[in-house]
Design a protein around this motif. Structure first.
Motif, PDB file in Angstrom:
ATOM      1  N   PHE A 132       3.660   9.541 -10.017  1.00 49.16           N
ATOM      2  CA  PHE A 132       3.031   9.649 -11.336  1.00 49.16           C
ATOM      3  C   PHE A 132       2.282  10.983 -11.459  1.00 49.16           C
ATOM      4  O   PHE A 132       2.355  11.658 -12.496  1.00 49.16           O
ATOM      5  N   CYS A 133       1.586  11.369 -10.373  1.00 44.39           N
ATOM      6  CA  CYS A 133       0.855  12.648 -10.385  1.00 44.39           C
ATOM      7  C   CYS A 133       1.827  13.815 -10.578  1.00 44.39           C
ATOM      8  O   CYS A 133       1.553  14.742 -11.342  1.00 44.39           O
ATOM      9  N   GLN A 190      -0.521  16.296 -12.356  1.00 43.72           N
ATOM     10  CA  GLN A 190      -1.929  16.185 -11.965  1.00 43.72           C
ATOM     11  C   GLN A 190      -2.046  16.610 -10.503  1.00 43.72           C
ATOM     12  O   GLN A 190      -1.192  16.261  -9.689  1.00 43.72           O
ATOM     13  N   PRO A 191      -3.086  17.349 -10.144  1.00 43.35           N
ATOM     14  CA  PRO A 191      -3.203  17.855  -8.764  1.00 43.35           C
ATOM     15  C   PRO A 191      -3.501  16.743  -7.764  1.00 43.35           C
ATOM     16  O   PRO A 191      -4.313  15.867  -8.039  1.00 43.35           O
ATOM     17  N   ILE A 192      -2.807  16.795  -6.621  1.00 43.21           N
ATOM     18  CA  ILE A 192      -3.000  15.787  -5.567  1.00 43.21           C
ATOM     19  C   ILE A 192      -3.882  16.324  -4.442  1.00 43.21           C
ATOM     20  O   ILE A 192      -4.701  15.603  -3.880  1.00 43.21           O
ATOM     21  N   ARG A 240     -10.839  16.020  -0.410  1.00 44.25           N
ATOM     22  CA  ARG A 240     -12.050  15.189  -0.497  1.00 44.25           C
ATOM     23  C   ARG A 240     -12.010  14.096   0.576  1.00 44.25           C
ATOM     24  O   ARG A 240     -13.041  13.776   1.174  1.00 44.25           O
ATOM     25  N   LEU A 241     -10.831  13.549   0.843  1.00 46.76           N
ATOM     26  CA  LEU A 241     -10.688  12.518   1.884  1.00 46.76           C
ATOM     27  C   LEU A 241     -11.035  13.099   3.256  1.00 46.76           C
ATOM     28  O   LEU A 241     -11.756  12.484   4.048  1.00 46.76           O
ATOM     29  N   ALA A 270       2.589   1.624  -3.357  1.00 43.52           N
ATOM     30  CA  ALA A 270       1.593   2.048  -4.354  1.00 43.52           C
ATOM     31  C   ALA A 270       1.268   3.533  -4.202  1.00 43.52           C
ATOM     32  O   ALA A 270       1.122   4.254  -5.201  1.00 43.52           O
ATOM     33  N   ALA A 271       1.167   4.005  -2.940  1.00 41.54           N
ATOM     34  CA  ALA A 271       0.869   5.422  -2.704  1.00 41.54           C
ATOM     35  C   ALA A 271       2.005   6.297  -3.245  1.00 41.54           C
ATOM     36  O   ALA A 271       1.762   7.287  -3.954  1.00 41.54           O
ATOM     37  N   PRO A 287      -6.570  18.250  -4.155  1.00 42.42           N
ATOM     38  CA  PRO A 287      -8.041  18.088  -4.131  1.00 42.42           C
ATOM     39  C   PRO A 287      -8.481  16.715  -3.636  1.00 42.42           C
ATOM     40  O   PRO A 287      -9.493  16.601  -2.945  1.00 42.42           O
ATOM     41  N   ALA A 288      -7.703  15.678  -3.958  1.00 45.84           N
ATOM     42  CA  ALA A 288      -8.043  14.325  -3.500  1.00 45.84           C
ATOM     43  C   ALA A 288      -7.906  14.241  -1.974  1.00 45.84           C
ATOM     44  O   ALA A 288      -8.724  13.617  -1.294  1.00 45.84           O
ATOM     45  N   PHE A 289      -6.861  14.895  -1.413  1.00 46.46           N
ATOM     46  CA  PHE A 289      -6.689  14.919   0.044  1.00 46.46           C
ATOM     47  C   PHE A 289      -7.851  15.653   0.714  1.00 46.46           C
ATOM     48  O   PHE A 289      -8.383  15.209   1.726  1.00 46.46           O
ATOM     49  N   SER A 303       1.930   6.284  -7.043  1.00 46.99           N
ATOM     50  CA  SER A 303       0.813   7.076  -7.579  1.00 46.99           C
ATOM     51  C   SER A 303       1.116   8.572  -7.470  1.00 46.99           C
ATOM     52  O   SER A 303       0.869   9.335  -8.417  1.00 46.99           O
ATOM     53  N   PHE A 304       1.627   8.997  -6.311  1.00 50.13           N
ATOM     54  CA  PHE A 304       1.951  10.422  -6.143  1.00 50.13           C
ATOM     55  C   PHE A 304       3.089  10.833  -7.086  1.00 50.13           C
ATOM     56  O   PHE A 304       3.080  11.945  -7.620  1.00 50.13           O
ATOM     57  N   ALA A 316       0.838  -1.203   0.000  1.00 50.74           N
ATOM     58  CA  ALA A 316       0.000   0.000   0.000  1.00 50.74           C
ATOM     59  C   ALA A 316       0.877   1.258   0.000  1.00 50.74           C
ATOM     60  O   ALA A 316       0.606   2.218  -0.738  1.00 50.74           O
TER      61      ALA A 316
END
Lengths: 161, 75
Positions: free
Chosen positions: B49-50, B55-57, B63-64, B42-43, B59-61, B46-47, B39
């Protein structure tokens, strides 16, 4: 293979079945939540945030129940772990949220039908495990299931709101 | 529609290879450590890759955090 009689004779197999059902139910719920709450977000960012949250929870459990101080996995072990993280978790995480964003949680749930076929093919082609007759009988049933779900999805899209 | 199926096939392929890798790692690492490590890796991937693809990270935080607050208010 687990038969209904096994569930009564060996309770541990029953727990295994319950765990599979619970796993799929929580996965389906997570996909529906993802569809409703991650609109407009980058799939890779959603995958990163969910994986980081999972890692935070899991590492607490690891320090409570497992000892990580006396591990000696070697270079090969670390490479396999990195491969698992990148190919087995990061890539499917990204693809999952990309698929949910494009096609929705209902379409994504079709993966549950496709996975056993993939498992059979990989086991056969890569590991020389020939499929059993009963498994081959299950393949047409799987395709019928996919066709029925697809037909329902198409019918709902065509129906006026 | 066809692209959706292609994404799904790649998704299943990645999952199956993940399962095979887990069987290779059994005995080398304890099971929870494997889950937690994959995990975390993978995190980070992914970050990464962003960041590479800009790509913005955040907004996802956000939303969490909103989702967590909503869950806390429900409980």
């Amino acid at each position: 293979m687990i038969s209904p009689a096994d569930l009564f004779d060996q309770p541990s197999k029953g727990y295994a079945v319950l765990m599979i059902i619970f796993g799929f139910a929580s996965f389906a719920l997570a996909n529906i939540l993802a569809e409703r709450t991650t609109g407009g977000l980058a799939p890779a960012a959603v995958a990163g945030v969910t994986m980081l949250s999972a890692a935070a929870v899991l590492w607490i459990v690891v320090f409570l129940f497992e000892s990580v101080t006396n591990l000696s996995p070697g270079r090969e072990g670390w490479l396999q772990l990195a491969g698992l993280g990148i190919v087995g978790s990061a890539l499917p995480g990204f693809l999952l949220y990309a698929l949910i964003k494009r096609a929705g949680a209902e379409f994504t749930s079709l993966y549950g039908y496709v996975m056993p076929l993939f498992g059979l093919m990989v086991g056969w082609l890569a590991f020389g495990r020939p499929p059993q007759h009963t498994w081959l009988l299950g393949i047409p049933v799987t395709f019928v299931g996919v066709a029925i779900v697809q037909r329902n999805l198409r019918g709902r899209r065509k129906a006026p709101e | 529609m066809q692209l959706n199926y292609i994404i799904m096939l790649f998704y299943c392929g990645a999952l199956v290879s993940g399962y095979e890798l887990v069987t290779l790692l059994e005995g080398t690492f304890p099971p929870l450590t494997i889950a937690a490590s994959r995990a975390l890796i993978a995190a980070i991937t992914s970050f990464g890759f962003c960041l590479l693809t800009r790509q913005p990270i955040m907004p996802a935080f956000r939303r969490l955090v909103q989702g967590s607050r909503l869950l806390a208010s429900l409980s």
